[in-house]
Design an enzyme around this catalytic site. Structure first.
Site, PDB file in Angstrom:
ATOM      1  CE  LYS A 170      -1.725   3.106   1.869  1.00  0.00           C
ATOM      2  NZ  LYS A 170      -1.537   4.521   1.410  1.00  0.00           N
ATOM      3  CD  GLU A 245      12.355   0.435  10.762  1.00  0.00           C
ATOM      4  OE1 GLU A 245      12.913   1.412  11.303  1.00  0.00           O
ATOM      5  OE2 GLU A 245      12.796  -0.724  10.838  1.00  0.00           O
ATOM      6  CB  CYS A 279      12.650   8.664   9.492  1.00  0.00           C
ATOM      7  SG  CYS A 279      13.579   7.500   8.493  1.00  0.00           S
ATOM      8  CD  GLU A 377       9.902  12.734  12.307  1.00  0.00           C
ATOM      9  OE1 GLU A 377       8.740  12.308  12.367  1.00  0.00           O
ATOM     10  OE2 GLU A 377      10.856  12.056  11.880  1.00  0.00           O
TER      11      GLU A 377
HETATM   12  P1  NAP Z   1       1.975   8.436   7.780  1.00  0.00           P
HETATM   13  O1  NAP Z   1       0.934   9.472   7.708  1.00  0.00           O
HETATM   14  O2  NAP Z   1       2.134   7.672   9.013  1.00  0.00           O
HETATM   15  O3  NAP Z   1       1.685   7.482   6.529  1.00  0.00           O
HETATM   16  C1  NAP Z   1       2.490   6.371   6.228  1.00  0.00           C
HETATM   17  C2  NAP Z   1       1.658   5.347   5.474  1.00  0.00           C
HETATM   18  O4  NAP Z   1       0.639   4.824   6.330  1.00  0.00           O
HETATM   19  C3  NAP Z   1       0.934   5.921   4.264  1.00  0.00           C
HETATM   20  O5  NAP Z   1       0.924   4.959   3.239  1.00  0.00           O
HETATM   21  C4  NAP Z   1      -0.455   6.166   4.817  1.00  0.00           C
HETATM   22  O6  NAP Z   1      -1.463   6.226   3.835  1.00  0.00           O
HETATM   23  C5  NAP Z   1      -0.631   4.952   5.709  1.00  0.00           C
HETATM   24  N1  NAP Z   1      -1.664   5.099   6.740  1.00  0.00           N
HETATM   25  C6  NAP Z   1      -2.242   6.240   7.206  1.00  0.00           C
HETATM   26  N2  NAP Z   1      -3.139   5.954   8.164  1.00  0.00           N
HETATM   27  C7  NAP Z   1      -3.144   4.603   8.308  1.00  0.00           C
HETATM   28  C8  NAP Z   1      -3.858   3.705   9.173  1.00  0.00           C
HETATM   29  N3  NAP Z   1      -4.740   4.128  10.071  1.00  0.00           N
HETATM   30  N4  NAP Z   1      -3.590   2.390   9.065  1.00  0.00           N
HETATM   31  C9  NAP Z   1      -2.682   1.929   8.196  1.00  0.00           C
HETATM   32  N5  NAP Z   1      -1.987   2.735   7.355  1.00  0.00           N
HETATM   33  C10 NAP Z   1      -2.211   4.058   7.416  1.00  0.00           C
HETATM   34  O7  NAP Z   1       3.406   8.998   7.496  1.00  0.00           O
HETATM   35  P2  NAP Z   1       3.823  10.007   6.365  1.00  0.00           P
HETATM   36  O8  NAP Z   1       3.199  11.304   6.686  1.00  0.00           O
HETATM   37  O9  NAP Z   1       3.573   9.433   5.049  1.00  0.00           O
HETATM   38  O10 NAP Z   1       5.430   9.996   6.549  1.00  0.00           O
HETATM   39  C11 NAP Z   1       6.103  10.826   7.445  1.00  0.00           C
HETATM   40  C12 NAP Z   1       6.461  10.100   8.741  1.00  0.00           C
HETATM   41  O11 NAP Z   1       7.107   8.852   8.508  1.00  0.00           O
HETATM   42  C13 NAP Z   1       7.431  10.868   9.601  1.00  0.00           C
HETATM   43  O12 NAP Z   1       6.999  10.861  10.936  1.00  0.00           O
HETATM   44  C14 NAP Z   1       8.738  10.091   9.463  1.00  0.00           C
HETATM   45  O13 NAP Z   1       9.641  10.223  10.496  1.00  0.00           O
HETATM   46  C15 NAP Z   1       8.269   8.720   9.325  1.00  0.00           C
HETATM   47  N6  NAP Z   1       9.288   7.905   8.636  1.00  0.00           N
HETATM   48  C16 NAP Z   1       9.988   6.957   9.336  1.00  0.00           C
HETATM   49  C17 NAP Z   1      10.967   6.197   8.715  1.00  0.00           C
HETATM   50  C18 NAP Z   1      11.740   5.131   9.427  1.00  0.00           C
HETATM   51  O14 NAP Z   1      12.327   4.289   8.784  1.00  0.00           O
HETATM   52  N7  NAP Z   1      11.786   5.101  10.727  1.00  0.00           N
HETATM   53  C19 NAP Z   1      11.222   6.392   7.379  1.00  0.00           C
HETATM   54  C20 NAP Z   1      10.493   7.366   6.709  1.00  0.00           C
HETATM   55  C21 NAP Z   1       9.514   8.109   7.347  1.00  0.00           C
HETATM   56  P3  NAP Z   1      -1.822   7.596   3.087  1.00  0.00           P
HETATM   57  O15 NAP Z   1      -1.244   7.435   1.758  1.00  0.00           O
HETATM   58  O16 NAP Z   1      -3.321   7.631   3.071  1.00  0.00           O
HETATM   59  O17 NAP Z   1      -1.240   8.719   3.876  1.00  0.00           O
END
Ligand code: NAP
Ligand code: MG
Length: 474
Positions: A170, A245, A279, A377
């Site tokens: 996804k 992650e 991240c 963050e």
């Molecule tokens: P996000 O809002 O958490 O979204 C990540 C993914 O999860 C997207 O595909 C999102 O779909 C999906 N999602 C949203 N709500 C969900 C739910 N209730 N159940 C299951 N999946 C769901 O994160 P983001 O805004 O895309 O990315 C930024 C964040 O990711 C930052 O906090 C960053 O630090 C973190 N990050 C961490 C790492 C690591 O390796 N530790 C790497 C990169 C990023 P949609 O397409 O609908 O939004």
């Protein structure tokens, strides 16, 4: 204009169960760059059923068979790298040099690493009377974010394929294009039907359906902390394995030695890379208090020297991913000003001369570690410089965080750098720029659980079985 109007389920490009599309916005122009087909829960059900059927055969393929397919993918990935890079540039705004460079290079690196690990991995070992065997966990739901799209999809898909798992990807709604091309690559490389499936669309709908699904064995998620928490709860009823992650607020400790200026310059430029949307970014720059003035001067000069603009041009920094992300970052910059942090570069609004697009000014504050901008963050090009008194103080500040993902230690004394790295409560520390595809990557504390990259990332997708025989007589 791009048009991707099919989902990838059971080895075929199919129409969504309910006809639905979404427009994708280019953050540099704020204009629609294309349209994608969006799936519904019925498509997740179809994809999971296909993955379950395919698991029976894929899970018992030989290592040689899987290596062959991964190598076919490698050739096809290399052939289409430029296209992948252009897709990344358009979907999330990374400048051409980065999108067609490190972004796609990371994906290739994870693919090659999965091949290396697979070739060498011992799936069975004998310990006394027990044979310990590692088997693919089953059907995996892979949920990924937009900030390093190729890195995050590839670091999940390739170990999952290599171990013999089947999967449903996804991708993020904000950045769906590169995943679409990646699915085409897998399709044309001989991955059997049902082994890899992809459904684009809403995380709240499709991600939740995957996470709660009776027939999904594992969720591997990269994204934000609140969504990670929700996924853990949603996965609990079916006792799934969940790999998370999440975010970070990683410390970059510059030690007190002759190379201070170079290290501060490198850390500042590094923070602005990918518009700060990393991240593991070193978003808290810790410098010796006695040399704060020198550090401030270098950090401000470096930030002011970062070229920002049209990602198709020759710039160091493009926009952030979306207008929403732009607004979030503006709020944090305002908060920093309001809580009394010293703004030494950048600030509110777009860079001079840019009237449109999600462009943020490379921004540097001097702050204390209790301020919101030092604790949360921001996920944008905003660096917080924090002075420290001595090494113990530096370590204490670094560890005073709810997160524990990354860390950086730079200095000329290698032994001292390593000693400091040992004391950091984080899963990944880069010393003087060290980088390794085989180094496990993941977080302590609220930065997540589990590890990706290399052999540790491979083992996330394996179950452990013990087969115990009677002790030999006598
Ligand atoms: P996000 O809002 O958490 O979204 C990540 C993914 O999860 C997207 O595909 C999102 O779909 C999906 N999602 C949203 N709500 C969900 C739910 N209730 N159940 C299951 N999946 C769901 O994160 P983001 O805004 O895309 O990315 C930024 C964040 O990711 C930052 O906090 C960053 O630090 C973190 N990050 C961490 C790492 C690591 O390796 N530790 C790497 C990169 C990023 P949609 O397409 O609908 O939004
Ligand atoms: Mg989000």
């Amino acid at each position: 204009m791009r048009e991707y109007l099919k989902l990838y389920i059971d080895g075929q490009w199919v129409n969504p169960a309910e006809p639905k599309t979404a427009e994708v916005i280019n953050p540099a122009t704020e204009e629609v760059s294309g349209t994608i087909a969006v799936g519904s829960v019925a498509d997740i059900d179809r994809a999971v059923a296909a993955a379950r059927r395919a698991f029976a055969g894929w899970s018992v393929t030989s290592v040689a068979q899987r290596v062959d397919i991964l190598q076919a993918i490698e050739a096809e990935y290399q052939r289409r790298m430029q296209e992948l890079g252009e897709a990344v540039m358009e979907e999330m705004g990374a400048p051409a040099s980065l999108a067609c460079g490190f972004h796609t290079f990371l994906g290739l690196g994870h693919l090659q690493t999965a091949i290396t690990v697979l070739k060498e991995y011992k799936f069975e070992e004998q310990r006394g009377v027990t044979t310990i065997r590692r088997e693919p966990i089953g059907v995996c739901g892979l949920i990924t974010p937009w900030n390093w799209p190729m890195n995050q999809t590839c670091v999940k898909i390739f170990p999952a394929l290599a171990t013999g798992c089947t999967m449903i990807l996804k991708p993020p709604q904000l950045a769906p294009y590169s995943a679409q091309i990646l699915a085409e690559i897998l399709h044309s490389s001989g991955v059997p039907a049902g082994v890899f499936n992809m459904v684009q669309g809403s995380g709240a709908v499709l991600g939740t359906a995957l996470t709660k699904h009776q027939d999904v064995d594992m969720i591997s998620f990269t994204g934000s902390e609140p969504v990670g928490v929700q996924i853990s709860k949603d996965a609990a009823d079916t006792v799934k394995r969940v790999g998370l992650e999440l975010g970070g607020k990683s410390a970059f400790i510059v030690l007190d030695d002759a190379a201070l200026a170079d290290n501060v310059a490198g850390a500042t430029a590094g923070m602005m890379g990918n518009s700060g949307q990393t991240c593991s970014a070193g978003s808290r720059l810790l410098v010796p208090a006695a040399r704060l003035d020198e550090a401030k001067k270098v950090a401000a000069e470096t930030a002011n020297g970062v070229s920002v603009g049209d990602p198709t041009g020759n710039v160091a920094m493009g926009p952030v991913v979306s207008k929403g992300q732009y607004n979030t970052i503006q709020d944090y910059i305002q908060k920093g000003i309001d809580e009394g942090a010293e703004l030494i570069a950048g600030g509110l609004g777009r860079p001079e001369g840019i009237a449109k697009g999600a462009f943020v000014r490379p921004t540097v504050f001097v702050a204390t570690n209790d301020m919101v901008i030092a604790r949360e963050e921001i996920f944008g090009p905003v660096l917080v410089v924090i002075p420290y008194k001595d090494i113990d103080d530096a370590v204490a500040i670094a560890n005073d965080s709810t997160f524990g993902l990354g860390g950086y230690v730079n200095g000329t004394d290698a032994a001292q750098c390593k000693a400091v790295a040992r004391r950091m409560r984080t899963g990944w520390v880069s010393i003087n720029g060290g980088f390794d595809f085989h180094a496990p990557f993941g977080g302590y504390k609220r930065s997540g659980n589990g590890r990706e990259w290399g052999e540790f990332g491979f083992e996330e997708y394996l179950e452990v079985k013990s087969m115990i025989e009677p002790a030999p007589a006598g």
